[in-house]
Design an enzyme around this catalytic site. Sequence first.
Site, PDB file in Angstrom:
ATOM      1  N   ASP A 477       0.835  -1.202   0.000  1.00 10.74           N
ATOM      2  CA  ASP A 477       0.000   0.000   0.000  1.00 10.74           C
ATOM      3  C   ASP A 477       0.872   1.256   0.000  1.00 10.74           C
ATOM      4  OD1 ASP A 477      -2.288   1.545   0.189  1.00 10.74           O
ATOM      5  OD2 ASP A 477      -3.065   0.561   1.984  1.00 10.74           O
ATOM      6  N   ASP A 540     -10.764   1.783  -3.306  1.00 13.40           N
ATOM      7  CA  ASP A 540     -11.355   1.542  -1.985  1.00 13.40           C
ATOM      8  C   ASP A 540     -12.874   1.607  -2.067  1.00 13.40           C
ATOM      9  OD1 ASP A 540      -9.064   1.070  -0.634  1.00 13.40           O
ATOM     10  OD2 ASP A 540      -8.903   3.045   0.300  1.00 13.40           O
TER      11      ASP A 540
HETATM   12  C1  DGJ Z   1      -5.870   1.776   1.879  1.00 11.39           C
HETATM   13  C2  DGJ Z   1      -6.216   0.557   1.103  1.00 11.39           C
HETATM   14  O1  DGJ Z   1      -6.714   0.902  -0.152  1.00 11.39           O
HETATM   15  C3  DGJ Z   1      -7.215  -0.275   1.891  1.00 11.39           C
HETATM   16  O2  DGJ Z   1      -7.626  -1.390   1.150  1.00 11.39           O
HETATM   17  C4  DGJ Z   1      -6.579  -0.690   3.182  1.00 11.39           C
HETATM   18  O3  DGJ Z   1      -5.513  -1.557   2.931  1.00 11.39           O
HETATM   19  C5  DGJ Z   1      -6.116   0.532   3.944  1.00 11.39           C
HETATM   20  N1  DGJ Z   1      -5.296   1.390   3.158  1.00 11.39           N
HETATM   21  C6  DGJ Z   1      -5.357   0.123   5.184  1.00 11.39           C
HETATM   22  O4  DGJ Z   1      -4.814   1.184   5.855  1.00 11.39           O
END
Ligand code: DGJ
Length: 724
Positions: A477, A540
């Site tokens: 990430d 997300d």
């Molecule tokens: C952003 C990501 O897109 C989510 O899926 C998740 O992993 C969060 N960060 C975790 O902090």
Amino acid sequence: MTFSKTYDKFVLLKKGKIQDREMGKAKMGIVINHSENIFLLQTRSNSYAFGIDDQGLVRHLYWGKRINEVEDFELPVLTEVSTNDPVYEITREEFPVYGSLRYKEHCLKVTFADGVREVVYEYVGYRIENGESCEELILELKDRHYALKMELHYKVYEAYDLMERFIVLHNASGETMEVEQLQSGQFHIPYENLNFSNVHGHWGAEQQRFVQKVSYGKIVIENRRGISSHNHNPYFILDRDATETSGDVYFGALRQSGNFSGVVEQTPYGGTLVQMGLNAHDFCLELKAGEHFASPAILCGYSDCGFETMSHRLHRFANDFILSEGFRPVLYNSWEATEFGVTCEEQKKLAKKAKELGAELFVVDDGWFGERNGIDNGLGDWYVNEKKFPNGIDELIREVKSLGMMFGIWVEPEMVNPPTKLFAEHPDWIYHFDTRTSDTSRGQYVLDLTKAEVKSFLYEMLDNLLSGHEIDYIKWDANRPISQTNLHRDLWYRHIEAVYDIVKALKKKHPHVLFEACASGGGRIDYGILGIFDDFWTSDNTDAYDRLTIQDSYSYIYPIKAMRAWVTDCPNFISARMIPLKFRFHSAMMGSLGIGCNVLKFTEEDTAMAKEMIREYKEIRPIVQEGIFYRLENPSANDYAVYEYQKEEKGLIFAFLAQGKIGHRSTTVRFRGLEADAVYTVLLENGELKKSGAYLMQHGLELRLNGDYASTLIRFAKCETGRA
Ligand code: DGJ
């Protein structure tokens, strides 16, 4: 199921390159008229031509539908008509450099050690090299005074109807040169009034396709954040009122995740130019004595039959050359279920339930390490949190493995939170200016990956994680952009190169591990990272209806197999929508399926449906992940979204209707890509039909979905026995 068997199933399946499958013998891709210095790059259905004129200028001649004879192309002598319109301005150049009477967009600007900032090149020669399924033409240029060599590379993938262009610079002098602008190539499209399309968006709303008319002036798309972006994407599509199945489409995708820029300009002299490459904003590359630098490549092509063909070519190329082999496993990810409140016991329960539903990979997301109980601590302290995992993370891994699943883990290696031990020990490892305060964002700083010691630290940390535990999948990430940089203006490029290097080195040592590229959702979707990483976390925004738009736009350029899509709980945390589980599954089954629900809260009915959907997904997975994908037309006044996938003799259609209106009007599903004379069995929810390919493609099937958030999956297969 043992770990290695699981791995074999998903990663080691052998790829068949297009030549083996379909094309037979490859034809000559590069044709040269030596007496005229004209180069013709031939793919199966396209031609691209340029030549070197009597002044040594590399002049563009043609890009479009195939023309067989190189002798047809000419290089008229350039004559100036008006002093206000210098020939350089009027001439279509392959590689315009900054200097002389050039005021248009240029691909290269260099400041030499003595302060001169004009490049004057001359043609040196060419060479041809053979690559995997491609021939490569390398045009060699050099500056007339300074020891700067420039190579224009053209890789011709004849059977794929695609080309890759990039530039290599070589400083053969004893002094540093400063490269202030480097675009990977300029293209000329012999039309005006084109349509330009790309995506706009933001967090939770990536990949929102837009189309705008190109007129006079310039269109610029770019990213200045270093951490890719949710806003625009590094590609161009220029079309002449094309549809899915008709019309001219010119396209190019930059293989780069850092700062990029692309300019489209309808010139005052007729025609449209487009270029793409490293963003010149705050950029300066110090090319030291003896150093080479290769620009990112642009993967490009032309279709005379609409967007569908463009997507097919890119998807096939990505599947055959870029993506790692094998099908992607059905994953379960615990993020939306637990967020930072991770505990070993609950993760074990989630894993057990995920296995019962049919998941093949269990991924523990953020919150397992350091003092990570929220966004403001933990990043950088990559030890297992003892309160959450009193017996270490291996207790969970053993459980997951004993259930017969692969195990995956979340990391955000490029970042550090201020309260961590890592930051206390190395406050100078973050991007910073000594006289300024670095900004936090999401409570974190960005580590300066251009520093060799930071890069080594991250590699070792991840190598230890992978060596010490049975991990099959890394979700990587990156949740904020870079700010306060450092003193070197090449970091916008060097940072992401360091990420690529780390992952490449990790994969060399741990070749079975799959990597998912995530940047607060879909902030790092591009052809630079694809292939180094295996999956994209698309967004997300897991609302199944919003995802249809995101997935549709994504599919224009990027391959379906890399598109991670989860089924999550309702009400959705972004949209607050309530959507039936069936629709949520169908939407996520359009890509590489994942489950992100709190499955411990599933009712018996949910469990039964999830099991059935995952079972069916596994059956159709080869068609979804590696088949040919079609965005089907919706002729209805109702807003149906209809998609077809096809592989060999089998196929399927997903149809969605978010909200029925206008008297529950039906739609007509006109299939694509069938054999007209073959007979197909079509499996609908309420029965089976046998129809000819011609009927399904021309007449189509009437499909009526009722109510809100209705969806269906139609499967079809060619009948070897005809109607019998
Ligand atoms: C952003 C990501 O897109 C989510 O899926 C998740 O992993 C969060 N960060 C975790 O902090």
